[in-house]
Design a protein around this motif. Structure first.
Motif, PDB file in Angstrom:
ATOM      1  N   GLY A 106       0.936  -1.185   0.033  1.00  0.00           N
ATOM      2  CA  GLY A 106       0.149  -0.003  -0.131  1.00  0.00           C
ATOM      3  C   GLY A 106       0.857   1.254   0.042  1.00  0.00           C
ATOM      4  N   TYR A 107       2.270   1.253  -0.104  1.00  0.00           N
ATOM      5  CA  TYR A 107       2.735   2.484  -0.116  1.00  0.00           C
ATOM      6  C   TYR A 107       2.868   3.376  -1.223  1.00  0.00           C
ATOM      7  N   MET A 108       2.598   2.506  -2.411  1.00  0.00           N
ATOM      8  CA  MET A 108       2.457   3.520  -3.733  1.00  0.00           C
ATOM      9  C   MET A 108       0.988   4.090  -3.939  1.00  0.00           C
ATOM     10  N   THR A 109       0.168   3.422  -3.083  1.00  0.00           N
ATOM     11  CA  THR A 109      -1.138   3.796  -3.260  1.00  0.00           C
ATOM     12  C   THR A 109      -1.220   4.956  -2.419  1.00  0.00           C
ATOM     13  N   GLU A 110      -0.663   4.932  -1.321  1.00  0.00           N
ATOM     14  CA  GLU A 110      -0.526   6.201  -0.452  1.00  0.00           C
ATOM     15  C   GLU A 110       0.175   7.461  -1.095  1.00  0.00           C
ATOM     16  N   PHE A 120      -4.569  17.807  -8.235  1.00  0.00           N
ATOM     17  CA  PHE A 120      -6.067  18.463  -8.538  1.00  0.00           C
ATOM     18  C   PHE A 120      -6.165  19.718  -7.388  1.00  0.00           C
ATOM     19  N   GLY A 121      -5.782  19.767  -6.216  1.00  0.00           N
ATOM     20  CA  GLY A 121      -6.014  20.688  -5.447  1.00  0.00           C
ATOM     21  C   GLY A 121      -4.882  22.008  -5.525  1.00  0.00           C
ATOM     22  N   VAL A 122      -3.740  21.737  -5.624  1.00  0.00           N
ATOM     23  CA  VAL A 122      -2.477  22.900  -5.810  1.00  0.00           C
ATOM     24  C   VAL A 122      -2.436  23.420  -7.019  1.00  0.00           C
ATOM     25  N   MET A 123      -2.272  22.320  -7.996  1.00  0.00           N
ATOM     26  CA  MET A 123      -1.971  22.491  -9.322  1.00  0.00           C
ATOM     27  C   MET A 123      -3.111  23.047 -10.190  1.00  0.00           C
ATOM     28  N   GLY A 124      -4.256  22.581  -9.848  1.00  0.00           N
ATOM     29  CA  GLY A 124      -5.379  22.951 -10.693  1.00  0.00           C
ATOM     30  C   GLY A 124      -5.761  22.007 -11.660  1.00  0.00           C
ATOM     31  N   LEU A 125      -5.255  20.909 -11.913  1.00  0.00           N
ATOM     32  CA  LEU A 125      -5.573  19.844 -12.817  1.00  0.00           C
ATOM     33  C   LEU A 125      -6.928  19.541 -12.636  1.00  0.00           C
ATOM     34  N   ASN A 126      -7.507  19.130 -13.857  1.00  0.00           N
ATOM     35  CA  ASN A 126      -8.804  18.594 -14.070  1.00  0.00           C
ATOM     36  C   ASN A 126      -8.669  16.996 -14.436  1.00  0.00           C
ATOM     37  N   ARG A 127      -7.852  16.733 -15.374  1.00  0.00           N
ATOM     38  CA  ARG A 127      -7.514  15.374 -15.840  1.00  0.00           C
ATOM     39  C   ARG A 127      -6.007  14.948 -15.317  1.00  0.00           C
ATOM     40  N   ILE A 128      -5.752  13.621 -14.649  1.00  0.00           N
ATOM     41  CA  ILE A 128      -4.491  13.031 -14.991  1.00  0.00           C
ATOM     42  C   ILE A 128      -4.736  11.869 -15.433  1.00  0.00           C
ATOM     43  N   PHE A 143      -3.713   1.662 -10.904  1.00  0.00           N
ATOM     44  CA  PHE A 143      -4.338   2.901 -11.349  1.00  0.00           C
ATOM     45  C   PHE A 143      -5.711   2.857 -11.018  1.00  0.00           C
ATOM     46  N   GLN A 144      -6.466   1.557 -11.391  1.00  0.00           N
ATOM     47  CA  GLN A 144      -7.816   1.267 -11.309  1.00  0.00           C
ATOM     48  C   GLN A 144      -8.048   1.249  -9.866  1.00  0.00           C
ATOM     49  N   GLY A 145      -7.224   0.898  -9.086  1.00  0.00           N
ATOM     50  CA  GLY A 145      -7.524   1.206  -7.620  1.00  0.00           C
ATOM     51  C   GLY A 145      -7.997   2.323  -7.148  1.00  0.00           C
ATOM     52  N   LEU A 146      -6.969   3.211  -7.763  1.00  0.00           N
ATOM     53  CA  LEU A 146      -7.092   4.721  -7.330  1.00  0.00           C
ATOM     54  C   LEU A 146      -8.157   5.552  -8.202  1.00  0.00           C
ATOM     55  N   GLY A 147      -8.910   4.789  -8.893  1.00  0.00           N
ATOM     56  CA  GLY A 147      -9.992   5.252  -9.386  1.00  0.00           C
ATOM     57  C   GLY A 147      -9.909   5.861 -11.102  1.00  0.00           C
ATOM     58  N   PHE A 148      -8.841   5.500 -11.442  1.00  0.00           N
ATOM     59  CA  PHE A 148      -8.621   5.977 -12.920  1.00  0.00           C
ATOM     60  C   PHE A 148      -9.439   4.889 -13.888  1.00  0.00           C
ATOM     61  N   ARG A 149      -9.751   5.151 -15.005  1.00  0.00           N
ATOM     62  CA  ARG A 149     -10.326   4.253 -15.996  1.00  0.00           C
ATOM     63  C   ARG A 149      -9.603   4.032 -17.139  1.00  0.00           C
ATOM     64  N   GLN A 150      -9.600   3.074 -17.516  1.00  0.00           N
ATOM     65  CA  GLN A 150      -8.756   2.955 -18.762  1.00  0.00           C
ATOM     66  C   GLN A 150      -9.563   3.413 -19.831  1.00  0.00           C
ATOM     67  N   LEU A 173     -10.339  12.122 -13.598  1.00  0.00           N
ATOM     68  CA  LEU A 173     -10.884  13.199 -13.700  1.00  0.00           C
ATOM     69  C   LEU A 173     -11.234  13.870 -12.273  1.00  0.00           C
ATOM     70  N   ARG A 174     -11.067  15.163 -11.897  1.00  0.00           N
ATOM     71  CA  ARG A 174     -11.399  15.911 -10.767  1.00  0.00           C
ATOM     72  C   ARG A 174     -12.670  15.314 -10.101  1.00  0.00           C
ATOM     73  N   GLY A 175     -13.689  15.520 -10.851  1.00  0.00           N
ATOM     74  CA  GLY A 175     -15.183  15.225 -10.539  1.00  0.00           C
ATOM     75  C   GLY A 175     -15.250  13.814 -10.164  1.00  0.00           C
ATOM     76  N   GLU A 176     -14.534  12.860 -10.672  1.00  0.00           N
ATOM     77  CA  GLU A 176     -14.528  11.531 -10.438  1.00  0.00           C
ATOM     78  C   GLU A 176     -14.085  11.187  -9.193  1.00  0.00           C
ATOM     79  N   ARG A 177     -12.758  12.131  -8.864  1.00  0.00           N
ATOM     80  CA  ARG A 177     -11.986  11.680  -7.545  1.00  0.00           C
ATOM     81  C   ARG A 177     -13.117  12.300  -6.417  1.00  0.00           C
ATOM     82  N   ALA A 178     -13.759  13.490  -6.657  1.00  0.00           N
ATOM     83  CA  ALA A 178     -14.521  14.088  -5.645  1.00  0.00           C
ATOM     84  C   ALA A 178     -15.756  13.202  -5.173  1.00  0.00           C
ATOM     85  N   GLN A 179     -16.232  12.309  -6.238  1.00  0.00           N
ATOM     86  CA  GLN A 179     -17.308  11.202  -6.202  1.00  0.00           C
ATOM     87  C   GLN A 179     -16.696  10.280  -5.328  1.00  0.00           C
TER      88      GLN A 179
END
Length: 182
Positions: A106-110, A120-128, A143-150, A173-179
């Motif tokens: 779990g180190y890389m996830t953290e 998302f918060g400081v740089m103001g990105l909308n998409r990573i 990446f999928q475990g972090l919410g990324f979509r292929q 996407l920022r909105g997906e992370r917020a959800q």
């Protein structure tokens, strides 16, 4: 310069030339090196030169890289933004690598949660975005475990010493992370 980001178990701090001795065995490990989009390294001096290049790119705001540190173990890997584009896009590409001795804990996830929060918060990105070799199943699951979509396969997207290489594109996407955090 990359700010220090503290988690429960790991800390991200700006990569430093002195990290070369710890990162060289990670970047050249036979279970890590095949997945990196980086030139082959033959010594800690080569790793120090690569870190110097990454630091120069950070000063020019072209890249941002952290060393992942663990209390009692020191530097165990790195992560950060390979590039970002704010004007008209607000997106960036994230990358990471970790010493195999620390995989599956779990180190890389953290570490990536900290980097994503900064993006998302400081740089103001909308998409990573994250780009992975199709055979790098561990990275895809991470990446999928972090919410990324292929989103798809980019055919012959990279050129390496072995020739042209496909990559799988993942995005968050920022909105997906917020959800996910509600």
């Amino acid at each position: 310069m990359a700010p220090v980001l503290g988690g429960h178990r790991v800390e991200l701090r700006g990569m430093q030339p002195r990290d070369a001795d710890a990162l060289f065995p990670v970047w050249t490990h036979p279970r890590v090196a095949p997945w990196l989009n980086a030139p082959p390294l033959s010594s800690a001096g080569d790793a120090q030169q690569l870190i110097g290049l990454l630091l120069q790119m950070a000063q020019e705001e072209e890249s941002l890289r952290w060393s992942i540190t663990l209390p009692g173990a020191g530097v165990i890997g790195s992560c950060g933004y390979n590039y970002w584009q704010l004007a008209g896009a607000y997106r960036g590409e994230i990358g990471c690598e970790l010493a195999p001795a620390y995989w599956g804990q779990g180190y890389m996830t953290e570490a990536l949660e900290l980097a994503l929060g900064f993006g998302f918060g400081v740089m103001g990105l909308n998409r990573i975005e994250a780009l992975c070799h199709p055979d790098n199943i561990r990275a895809g699951k991470l990446f999928q475990g972090l919410g990324f979509r292929q989103e798809g396969l980019l055919r012959q997207y990279r050129h390496t010493a072995e020739g042209f290489q496909d990559v799988v594109l993942y995005a968050l996407l920022r909105g997906e992370r917020a959800q996910d955090n509600t």
